[in-house]
Motif scaffolding. Structure first.
Motif, PDB file in Angstrom:
ATOM      1  N   GLU A 118       0.874  -1.173   0.000  1.00 10.43           N
ATOM      2  CA  GLU A 118       0.000   0.000   0.000  1.00 10.43           C
ATOM      3  C   GLU A 118       0.911   1.222   0.000  1.00 10.43           C
ATOM      4  O   GLU A 118       1.834   1.326   0.807  1.00 10.43           O
ATOM      5  CB  GLU A 118      -0.914   0.005   1.228  1.00 10.43           C
ATOM      6  N   ALA A 119       0.654   2.133  -0.909  1.00  6.19           N
ATOM      7  CA  ALA A 119       1.542   3.287  -1.077  1.00  6.19           C
ATOM      8  C   ALA A 119       1.480   4.215   0.134  1.00  6.19           C
ATOM      9  O   ALA A 119       0.422   4.416   0.727  1.00  6.19           O
ATOM     10  CB  ALA A 119       1.153   4.057  -2.328  1.00  6.19           C
ATOM     11  N   SER A 120       2.625   4.739   0.495  1.00  6.78           N
ATOM     12  CA  SER A 120       2.701   5.757   1.542  1.00  6.78           C
ATOM     13  C   SER A 120       3.796   6.723   1.118  1.00  6.78           C
ATOM     14  O   SER A 120       4.333   6.616   0.022  1.00  6.78           O
ATOM     15  CB  SER A 120       3.047   5.107   2.881  1.00  6.78           C
ATOM     16  N   GLU A 121       4.125   7.649   1.984  1.00  6.45           N
ATOM     17  CA  GLU A 121       5.185   8.599   1.628  1.00  6.45           C
ATOM     18  C   GLU A 121       6.565   7.950   1.743  1.00  6.45           C
ATOM     19  O   GLU A 121       7.545   8.474   1.234  1.00  6.45           O
ATOM     20  CB  GLU A 121       5.124   9.833   2.543  1.00  6.45           C
ATOM     21  N   ALA A 122       6.644   6.805   2.431  1.00  7.06           N
ATOM     22  CA  ALA A 122       7.935   6.156   2.655  1.00  7.06           C
ATOM     23  C   ALA A 122       8.443   5.469   1.387  1.00  7.06           C
ATOM     24  O   ALA A 122       7.650   5.088   0.522  1.00  7.06           O
ATOM     25  CB  ALA A 122       7.803   5.125   3.769  1.00  7.06           C
ATOM     26  N   VAL A 123       9.744   5.311   1.283  1.00  9.31           N
ATOM     27  CA  VAL A 123      10.352   4.539   0.200  1.00  9.31           C
ATOM     28  C   VAL A 123      10.567   3.123   0.721  1.00  9.31           C
ATOM     29  O   VAL A 123      11.241   2.929   1.739  1.00  9.31           O
ATOM     30  CB  VAL A 123      11.694   5.151  -0.240  1.00  9.31           C
ATOM     31  N   VAL A 124       9.961   2.136   0.062  1.00  8.52           N
ATOM     32  CA  VAL A 124      10.068   0.749   0.525  1.00  8.52           C
ATOM     33  C   VAL A 124      10.429  -0.159  -0.641  1.00  8.52           C
ATOM     34  O   VAL A 124      10.276   0.207  -1.809  1.00  8.52           O
ATOM     35  CB  VAL A 124       8.737   0.260   1.151  1.00  8.52           C
ATOM     36  N   GLU A 125      10.890  -1.377  -0.298  1.00 12.87           N
ATOM     37  CA  GLU A 125      11.201  -2.353  -1.335  1.00 12.87           C
ATOM     38  C   GLU A 125       9.912  -2.983  -1.851  1.00 12.87           C
ATOM     39  O   GLU A 125       9.029  -3.325  -1.068  1.00 12.87           O
ATOM     40  CB  GLU A 125      12.105  -3.436  -0.739  1.00 12.87           C
ATOM     41  N   GLY A 126       9.807  -3.112  -3.162  1.00  9.81           N
ATOM     42  CA  GLY A 126       8.628  -3.751  -3.739  1.00  9.81           C
ATOM     43  C   GLY A 126       8.568  -3.484  -5.228  1.00  9.81           C
ATOM     44  O   GLY A 126       9.317  -2.664  -5.755  1.00  9.81           O
ATOM     45  N   ASP A 127       7.667  -4.186  -5.909  1.00  9.10           N
ATOM     46  CA  ASP A 127       7.505  -4.009  -7.348  1.00  9.10           C
ATOM     47  C   ASP A 127       6.089  -3.632  -7.748  1.00  9.10           C
ATOM     48  O   ASP A 127       5.753  -3.650  -8.932  1.00  9.10           O
ATOM     49  CB  ASP A 127       7.981  -5.263  -8.072  1.00  9.10           C
ATOM     50  N   GLY A 128       5.267  -3.314  -6.747  1.00  8.51           N
ATOM     51  CA  GLY A 128       3.933  -2.831  -7.036  1.00  8.51           C
ATOM     52  C   GLY A 128       3.409  -2.015  -5.879  1.00  8.51           C
ATOM     53  O   GLY A 128       3.809  -2.217  -4.725  1.00  8.51           O
ATOM     54  N   GLN A 129       2.550  -1.062  -6.210  1.00  8.49           N
ATOM     55  CA  GLN A 129       1.936  -0.198  -5.201  1.00  8.49           C
ATOM     56  C   GLN A 129       0.459  -0.102  -5.496  1.00  8.49           C
ATOM     57  O   GLN A 129       0.056  -0.107  -6.660  1.00  8.49           O
ATOM     58  CB  GLN A 129       2.480   1.227  -5.320  1.00  8.49           C
ATOM     59  N   TRP A 130      -0.340   0.018  -4.445  1.00 12.38           N
ATOM     60  CA  TRP A 130      -1.761   0.317  -4.649  1.00 12.38           C
ATOM     61  C   TRP A 130      -2.166   1.397  -3.653  1.00 12.38           C
ATOM     62  O   TRP A 130      -1.505   1.612  -2.635  1.00 12.38           O
ATOM     63  CB  TRP A 130      -2.622  -0.931  -4.488  1.00 12.38           C
ATOM     64  N   THR A 131      -3.285   2.058  -3.968  1.00 12.49           N
ATOM     65  CA  THR A 131      -3.794   3.064  -3.045  1.00 12.49           C
ATOM     66  C   THR A 131      -5.282   3.304  -3.285  1.00 12.49           C
ATOM     67  O   THR A 131      -5.795   3.009  -4.374  1.00 12.49           O
ATOM     68  CB  THR A 131      -3.023   4.398  -3.162  1.00 12.49           C
ATOM     69  N   THR A 132      -5.945   3.820  -2.257  1.00 12.68           N
ATOM     70  CA  THR A 132      -7.313   4.327  -2.393  1.00 12.68           C
ATOM     71  C   THR A 132      -7.323   5.829  -2.105  1.00 12.68           C
ATOM     72  O   THR A 132      -8.390   6.437  -2.039  1.00 12.68           O
ATOM     73  CB  THR A 132      -8.264   3.617  -1.398  1.00 12.68           C
ATOM     74  N   ARG A 133      -6.133   6.405  -1.912  1.00 15.65           N
ATOM     75  CA  ARG A 133      -6.035   7.830  -1.565  1.00 15.65           C
ATOM     76  C   ARG A 133      -6.099   8.697  -2.811  1.00 15.65           C
ATOM     77  O   ARG A 133      -5.321   8.501  -3.740  1.00 15.65           O
ATOM     78  CB  ARG A 133      -4.694   8.104  -0.869  1.00 15.65           C
ATOM     79  N   PRO A 134      -6.985   9.684  -2.836  1.00 19.96           N
ATOM     80  CA  PRO A 134      -6.957  10.640  -3.949  1.00 19.96           C
ATOM     81  C   PRO A 134      -5.685  11.497  -3.892  1.00 19.96           C
ATOM     82  O   PRO A 134      -5.100  11.678  -2.808  1.00 19.96           O
ATOM     83  CB  PRO A 134      -8.192  11.526  -3.706  1.00 19.96           C
ATOM     84  N   ASP A 135      -5.289  12.000  -5.020  1.00 17.62           N
ATOM     85  CA  ASP A 135      -4.178  12.959  -5.135  1.00 17.62           C
ATOM     86  C   ASP A 135      -2.827  12.390  -4.713  1.00 17.62           C
ATOM     87  O   ASP A 135      -1.919  13.148  -4.378  1.00 17.62           O
ATOM     88  CB  ASP A 135      -4.475  14.243  -4.333  1.00 17.62           C
ATOM     89  N   LEU A 136      -2.710  11.077  -4.695  1.00 16.97           N
ATOM     90  CA  LEU A 136      -1.402  10.455  -4.448  1.00 16.97           C
ATOM     91  C   LEU A 136      -0.984   9.754  -5.743  1.00 16.97           C
ATOM     92  O   LEU A 136      -1.603   8.781  -6.162  1.00 16.97           O
ATOM     93  CB  LEU A 136      -1.489   9.446  -3.301  1.00 16.97           C
ATOM     94  N   ARG A 137       0.034  10.296  -6.391  1.00 19.12           N
ATOM     95  CA  ARG A 137       0.478   9.747  -7.675  1.00 19.12           C
ATOM     96  C   ARG A 137       1.431   8.588  -7.410  1.00 19.12           C
ATOM     97  O   ARG A 137       2.485   8.781  -6.805  1.00 19.12           O
ATOM     98  CB  ARG A 137       1.156  10.850  -8.489  1.00 19.12           C
ATOM     99  N   ILE A 138       1.046   7.384  -7.833  1.00 19.14           N
ATOM    100  CA  ILE A 138       1.899   6.215  -7.612  1.00 19.14           C
ATOM    101  C   ILE A 138       2.358   5.678  -8.961  1.00 19.14           C
ATOM    102  O   ILE A 138       1.704   5.880  -9.994  1.00 19.14           O
ATOM    103  CB  ILE A 138       1.177   5.103  -6.822  1.00 19.14           C
ATOM    104  N   GLY A 139       3.502   4.976  -8.959  1.00 18.50           N
ATOM    105  CA  GLY A 139       3.980   4.472 -10.237  1.00 18.50           C
ATOM    106  C   GLY A 139       5.154   3.530 -10.108  1.00 18.50           C
ATOM    107  O   GLY A 139       5.708   3.330  -9.027  1.00 18.50           O
ATOM    108  N   VAL A 140       5.501   2.939 -11.245  1.00 17.89           N
ATOM    109  CA  VAL A 140       6.682   2.079 -11.343  1.00 17.89           C
ATOM    110  C   VAL A 140       7.550   2.583 -12.496  1.00 17.89           C
ATOM    111  O   VAL A 140       7.061   3.190 -13.438  1.00 17.89           O
ATOM    112  CB  VAL A 140       6.293   0.597 -11.584  1.00 17.89           C
ATOM    113  N   ARG A 141       8.873   2.308 -12.369  1.00 15.12           N
ATOM    114  CA  ARG A 141       9.840   2.734 -13.378  1.00 15.12           C
ATOM    115  C   ARG A 141      10.288   1.516 -14.171  1.00 15.12           C
ATOM    116  O   ARG A 141      10.619   0.479 -13.578  1.00 15.12           O
ATOM    117  CB  ARG A 141      11.057   3.359 -12.706  1.00 15.12           C
ATOM    118  N   VAL A 142      10.331   1.664 -15.483  1.00 16.64           N
ATOM    119  CA  VAL A 142      10.695   0.535 -16.343  1.00 16.64           C
ATOM    120  C   VAL A 142      11.523   1.007 -17.538  1.00 16.64           C
ATOM    121  O   VAL A 142      11.478   2.176 -17.913  1.00 16.64           O
ATOM    122  CB  VAL A 142       9.436  -0.179 -16.894  1.00 16.64           C
TER     123      VAL A 142
END
Ligand code: ZN
Length: 221
Positions: free
Chosen positions: A41-65
Motif C-alpha cells: 500500500e503506497a505511503s510517503e515512505a520509500v520501501v522495497e517492492g515491485d507494485g503499489q496500490w492506493t485508495t487515496r486521492p491525489d497520491l500519484r503512484i507508479g513504477v519505473r521501467v
C-alpha cells in the motif's frame, strides 16, 4: 505521455511517460524495485517492492521501467471506493520466478489484493504499457520454462527469433493471465509499443540505455 486507451471507472489521471516528458510530470520515487512480486500500500515512505496500490486521492503512484512491462489497474471496491495500482513486470515478475512467497506472478497477486479488498476483477480497467515486445524479447529457455508453469501459458507465446533463439511475448503472456483472472477484455487499454523499436520515444535497457526509465503511473482525482 501515452494514455491508456480505456475509459477509467472513476476520475483519475494515468499514463506511460516517454523520454519527452519533463521530470516534474512524474511521481515521487517510493519503490526500490527488485524484480520480485511484492505489492505494498503506497505511503510517503520509500520501501522495497515491485507494485503499489492506493485508495487515496491525489497520491500519484507508479513504477519505473525500461523494457519490463508497467501495468496499471483501476477499479471500485465493494463500497465504491476507487482503488488503483501500478505494477512492474519483467519476466521474473510476470512468472513469480525466484520469489519466496507463493501466489504466482505480480499481476495475479495484484488482482488477488483487489479481490481481497472486495473488488470484482471484471470491474477493473487495465493497461499494459510500452515494453520490449515479442519482436525483440530474446530469452533463454529457462525463461520459457518459468512461464510454462503459469496456468495461462500458451505455446503461441513463444516464437523463434532470427538467431533461432526463443522470443517471449510478455504482453501476450500478461494478457492471457489477465483474462484467466477474470479481467474484462473490453476494459483493456494497453499501449503496445516496443521499447527497442522506438528509440525516438522510449528508453530501452536492452538497447544499451542503463540509466533512462519511463514511468507507468496513476492518480485518483
Ligand atoms: Zn521491437
Amino acid at each position: 505521455m501515452l494514455v491508456p486507451t480505456v475509459e477509467p471507472p472513476f476520475p483519475l489521471s494515468w499514463g506511460f511517460s516517454t523520454r519527452l516528458d519533463p521530470p516534474e510530470a512524474l511521481p515521487a520515487r517510493r519503490l526500490d524495485q527488485v524484480h520480485r512480486c511484492g505489492i505494498v500500500e503506497a505511503s510517503e515512505a520509500v520501501v522495497e517492492g515491485d507494485g503499489q496500490w492506493t485508495t487515496r486521492p491525489d497520491l500519484r503512484i507508479g513504477v519505473r521501467v525500461a523494457d519490463c512491462v508497467p501495468i496499471l489497474l483501476a477499479g471500485p471496491l465493494a463500497d465504491g471506493t476507487p482503488w488503483v495500482a501500478a505494477l512492474h513486470a519483467g519476466w521474473r515478475g510476470a512468472t513469480g520466478h525466484g520469489d519466496p512467497e507463493p501466489g504466482g506472478g505480480i499481476l495475479r497477486r495484484g488482482v488477488a489484493r483487489f479481490h481481497a479488498l472486495g473488488g470484482h476483477p471484471a470491474d477493473l480497467a487495465w493497461a499494459l504499457g510500452p515494453a520490449i515486445l515479442a519482436c525483440h524479447f530474446e530469452v533463454g529457455e529457462e525463461v520459457i520454462g518459468a512461464a510454462r508453469k503459469d496456468p495461462a501459458w500458451q505455446e503461441s507465446l513463444r516464437s523463434e527469433g532470427p538467431s533461432g533463439k526463443a522470443h517471449l511475448d510478455l504482453h501476450g503472456f500478461l494478457r492471457a493471465q489477465a483474462l484467466d483472472l477474470g479481467l474484462d477484455a473490453a476494459k483493456d487499454g494497453s499501449v503496445a509499443l516496443c521499447t527497442v523499436c522506438r528509440p525516438d520515444l522510449l528508453y530501452s535497457y536492452r538497447r544499451g540505455e542503463t540509466a533512462g526509465r519511463q514511468w507507468g503511473w496513476v492518480e485518483i482525482r
